[in-house]
Design a protein around this motif. Structure first.
Motif, PDB file in Angstrom:
ATOM      1  N   SER A  79       9.854   1.332  51.201  1.00  0.00           N
ATOM      2  CA  SER A  79       9.798   1.516  49.759  1.00  0.00           C
ATOM      3  C   SER A  79      11.130   1.150  49.134  1.00  0.00           C
ATOM      4  O   SER A  79      12.184   1.530  49.621  1.00  0.00           O
ATOM      5  CB  SER A  79       9.443   2.955  49.423  1.00  0.00           C
ATOM      6  OG  SER A  79       9.504   3.169  48.033  1.00  0.00           O
ATOM      7  N   ASN A  89      11.396   1.344  45.605  1.00  0.00           N
ATOM      8  CA  ASN A  89      11.291   1.727  44.208  1.00  0.00           C
ATOM      9  C   ASN A  89      12.420   2.665  43.827  1.00  0.00           C
ATOM     10  O   ASN A  89      12.280   3.869  43.825  1.00  0.00           O
ATOM     11  CB  ASN A  89       9.935   2.378  43.938  1.00  0.00           C
ATOM     12  CG  ASN A  89       9.631   2.409  42.472  1.00  0.00           C
ATOM     13  OD1 ASN A  89      10.547   2.374  41.647  1.00  0.00           O
ATOM     14  ND2 ASN A  89       8.370   2.466  42.149  1.00  0.00           N
ATOM     15  N   SER A 128       5.004   0.069  46.193  1.00  0.00           N
ATOM     16  CA  SER A 128       6.201   0.071  45.348  1.00  0.00           C
ATOM     17  C   SER A 128       6.649  -1.349  44.994  1.00  0.00           C
ATOM     18  O   SER A 128       7.621  -1.535  44.266  1.00  0.00           O
ATOM     19  CB  SER A 128       7.351   0.792  46.066  1.00  0.00           C
ATOM     20  OG  SER A 128       7.772   0.062  47.201  1.00  0.00           O
TER      21      SER A 128
END
Length: 333
Positions: free
Chosen positions: A2, A4, A258
């Motif tokens: 991820s 994000n 994400s």
């Protein structure tokens, strides 16, 4: 995996922006007093043709930004060469705030692939983040593909001849999203890159590609007129504007949700940090205007308000993660 990094900012921005818009509907006059005051018209150089998602963003923002800075915003559309035309224009400009550009995730992936050795993140000042925007996959309303499983089954039956059209060359943000679907579903598609969303829509409606990829903003009129239907959203949750279109995960394909589009503002190298901060603060204040918020909420984009120090750090971090995504897709040499 991820990347994000904007989630904390997202929660904060959502709370603050909605509160301000609800109570005032206009940018704060206090913030405007200490804001960016350019000495002349501001050229905003775009990597797309008019009508694309990023183009709509800056033209909408200009409605509230121009009164705040007392100067016109001149949108300069400079598509071509996978973003190189725009980036060359910005890189050679004076670092005085009169020439800036809008960037997306594709800028970061391009500097690792087709523009590697031509541009690097150190060639620019990364001023501010402005938006997150999940990408969606869609087809013509009369297509025999009605869902992501339909698309996957057709891809399996046609040995990589299903054409998916999106922005940018192989290695672009949208292409990498498609590569993730290929990996999750065990299929291959034929990627067709375009310079703008209007070009994607023309090709899709003309039957030259089977599936289109873009964001909701420029495609919303086509959904509203029922000329296209959605297959899936590459994001954590469904879009408010397309509540019937499932996420990839809901459709049974586990990808990194994400991996969303990011838009920001960048300028030439060596822009004074104080000037960058003024530009970032003023743009973020202009985003609180009702005209901008109405557009943002209707198109499903999420506000992002990282300033120059934070956005520069984000750009360097996300470039490392993009490199890993490109390696996974076997697109790095």
């Amino acid at each position: 995996m991820s990347f994000n990094l904007l989630k904390p900012a997202r929660a904060f921005v959502a709370t603050v922006s909605f509160a301000v818009v609800a109570s005032l509907g206009l940018p704060s006059p206090v913030a405007a007093e200490t804001a960016w005051k350019p000495s002349g018209p501001v050229n905003v150089v775009m990597h797309t043709k008019p009508g694309g998602t990023a183009d709509i963003f800056i033209r909408t923002l200009a409605q509230s930004l121009e009164p705040m800075i007392g100067q016109p915003i001149v949108v300069v559309n400079a598509p071509g060469a996978g973003g190189a035309t725009q980036m060359a224009h910005v890189r050679q400009a004076k670092p005085d705030g009169l020439t800036i550009g809008i960037n997306t995730m594709t800028h970061f992936t391009s500097m690792l692939t087709n523009l590697k050795g031509t541009f690097s993140v150190d060639d620019f000042s990364w001023i501010a983040s402005t938006q997150e925007d999940p990408i969606i996959y869609f087809v013509r309303a009369d297509s025999d593909i009605k869902s992501l499983p339909d698309l996957v089954e057709k891809a399996k039956a046609s040995s990589g001849t299903v054409n998916i059209g999106g922005f940018g060359p192989v290695g672009s943000m949208q292409h990498l999203g498609t590569a993730m679907l290929e990996s999750a579903a065990g299929v291959k598609f034929n990627w067709v890159g375009f310079d703008s969303t209007p070009d994607i829509m023309t090709a899709l409606l003309g039957g030259h590609v089977d599936v289109g990829v873009s964001n909701l903003g420029p495609t919303a009129p086509f959904f509203e007129s029922k000329r296209i239907i959605g297959l899936g959203v590459l994001g954590e949750k469904r879009l408010d504007g397309l509540p019937d279109v499932p996420t990839f995960g809901e459709a049974g394909y586990e990808v990194d949700t994400s991996w969303v589009q990011v838009r920001g503002v960048f300028g030439p190298k060596d822009m004074p940090l104080e000037l960058q901060q003024q530009i970032a603060d003023t743009i973020h204040e202009a985003m609180k205007a009702k005209t901008y918020q109405d557009y943002a909420r209707s198109t499903g984009v999420i506000d992002s308000t990282l300033g120059p120090k934070e956005y520069d750090a984000f750009v360097r971090d996300v470039s490392k993660i993009a490199s890993k995504q490109l390696e996974a897709a076997r697109l790095l040499q």
